[in-house]
Design an enzyme around this catalytic site. Structure first.
Site, PDB file in Angstrom:
ATOM      1  N   HIS A 265       0.525  -0.400 -10.634  1.00  0.00           N
ATOM      2  CA  HIS A 265      -0.340  -1.361  -9.600  1.00  0.00           C
ATOM      3  C   HIS A 265      -0.768  -2.511 -10.322  1.00  0.00           C
ATOM      4  O   HIS A 265      -1.555  -2.842 -10.370  1.00  0.00           O
ATOM      5  CB  HIS A 265      -1.470  -0.438  -9.073  1.00  0.00           C
ATOM      6  CG  HIS A 265      -2.200  -0.967  -7.846  1.00  0.00           C
ATOM      7  ND1 HIS A 265      -2.704  -0.290  -7.029  1.00  0.00           N
ATOM      8  CD2 HIS A 265      -2.374  -2.346  -7.413  1.00  0.00           C
ATOM      9  CE1 HIS A 265      -3.273  -1.011  -5.969  1.00  0.00           C
ATOM     10  NE2 HIS A 265      -3.078  -2.321  -6.194  1.00  0.00           N
TER      11      HIS A 265
ATOM     12  N   ARG B 149       0.771  -1.386   0.125  1.00  0.00           N
ATOM     13  CA  ARG B 149       0.033   0.003   0.003  1.00  0.00           C
ATOM     14  C   ARG B 149       0.886   1.310  -0.127  1.00  0.00           C
ATOM     15  O   ARG B 149       1.890   1.300   0.609  1.00  0.00           O
ATOM     16  CB  ARG B 149      -0.904   0.149   1.339  1.00  0.00           C
ATOM     17  CG  ARG B 149      -1.988  -0.979   1.185  1.00  0.00           C
ATOM     18  CD  ARG B 149      -2.981  -0.764   0.080  1.00  0.00           C
ATOM     19  NE  ARG B 149      -4.127  -1.584  -0.023  1.00  0.00           N
ATOM     20  CZ  ARG B 149      -4.487  -2.668  -0.840  1.00  0.00           C
ATOM     21  NH1 ARG B 149      -3.190  -2.838  -1.648  1.00  0.00           N
ATOM     22  NH2 ARG B 149      -5.292  -3.521  -0.651  1.00  0.00           N
TER      23      ARG B 149
END
Length: 311
Positions: free
Chosen positions: A274, A226
């Site tokens: 991502h 994250r």
């Protein structure tokens, strides 16, 4: 009894998941109406993504569980209208992808591959070969399903793997630490750090200037976990000052990463969009079917989110 299962996610996800979910339900013997349009009062289960159409769960008066398609639940865990069990996605297909991504980048740094791949210009760059993996300390922050999988894969390659979690853990082949002192021990003299923690108030900026300074000088960071796990300004300072040699980042505080963000132009940062791992529709559908079978049998759901912990 026929169950009503509402699919509440983006339309493109429905196109991806409809057939795998129907197949998984059939294999599991689940008799269900699966649709994107079911009256809330009739819904038994919701297959859910937080970017979908449902934000208020109050009308779902007979809801038995919300089955998330996402591994991360930080955007939904504090929704006051969601009182039914919330189950995060733990997909073995996603785990395999994450293990491949983390292992690939650790090996890339271990073998100094960037130097040779970029140097195809006729210059013979003589130097020493990489040390053995057993002589490299790799620290994995987070020992959940993803972190433990990555740590064990690296341990099988003979890296000296240390893992850290907030509470005590045991992972075969991995030296496990917990607590604040354990975090310092895990990071101390680490050649590489991989971050695989959830995004919670307790994990924000877990890798800050003080903790980066514990690593071996010239170390490497990979973050597929994250974005808020790393203090961005401290990371840039550590790269500029030579404490860190390079960082590969797949997740960010704001996504997509803004065009003017300093990470894009920094010569010691690799940005990936991502893509380290994503939920696989086929295997994720099997996980969802498994949870529905458990629920209908009166058994505890798997991967239920601890609301207090945030994951």
């Amino acid at each position: 009894m026929t169950l009503n299962v509402l699919f509440a996610a983006q339309p493109k996800s429905w196109a991806e998941y409809e057939a795998p979910l129907r197949s998984a339900f059939a294999k599991a013997g689940i008799d269900a109406v699966l649709s994107t349009d079911i009256a809330p009062a009739d819904v038994d289960y919701i297959v859910y993504a937080p970017n979908g159409p449902v934000t208020d769960f109050t009308p779902f008066t007979k809801l038995k569980a919300v089955l998330s398609l996402w591994a991360g639940v930080e955007t939904m865990v504090h929704n006051p209208t969601l009182t039914a069990p919330l189950c995060r996605m733990v997909d073995h297909g996603l785990t395999e992808s994450m293990v491949e991504w983390v292992t690939g980048h650790v090996l890339r740094y271990h073998l100094d591959m960037d130097r040779f791949v970029a140097g195809q210009d006729g210059v013979w760059r003589a130097g020493t070969a990489a040390p053995l993996a057993r002589d490299r300390k790799v620290c994995v922050l987070g020992l959940g399903v993803l972190g433990a999988g990555c740590a064990q894969a690296l341990a099988r390659l003979n890296f000296d793997v240390h893992g850290w979690a907030r509470g005590p853990k045991t992972v075969d082949g991995v030296t496990c630490h917990h607590g604040e002192d354990g975090l310092k021990d895990a990071l101390r003299d680490a050649d590489m750090v991989a971050l695989l923690l959830p995004d919670t108030a307790a994990t924000e900026n877990v890798l800050n200037a003080e903790r980066m300074a514990l690593m071996r000088r010239g170390g490497f960071v990979v973050n597929p976990g994250r974005g808020p796990l790393i203090d961005d300004a401290a990371l840039i300072a550590a790269l500029d000052g030579g404490q860190l040699a390079h960082a590969t980042l797949d997740v960010f505080r704001v996504e997509p990463l803004p065009e003017d963000h300093p990470f894009w132009a920094h010569p010691k940062v690799t940005v990936t969009p991502h893509i380290a791992a994503e939920t696989k529709a086929t295997t994720a559908s099997e996980v969802i079917a498994e949870n529905i079978v458990l629920g209908e049998a009166g058994q505890p759901f798997v991967h239920v989110v601890d609301r207090a912990a945030g994951y």
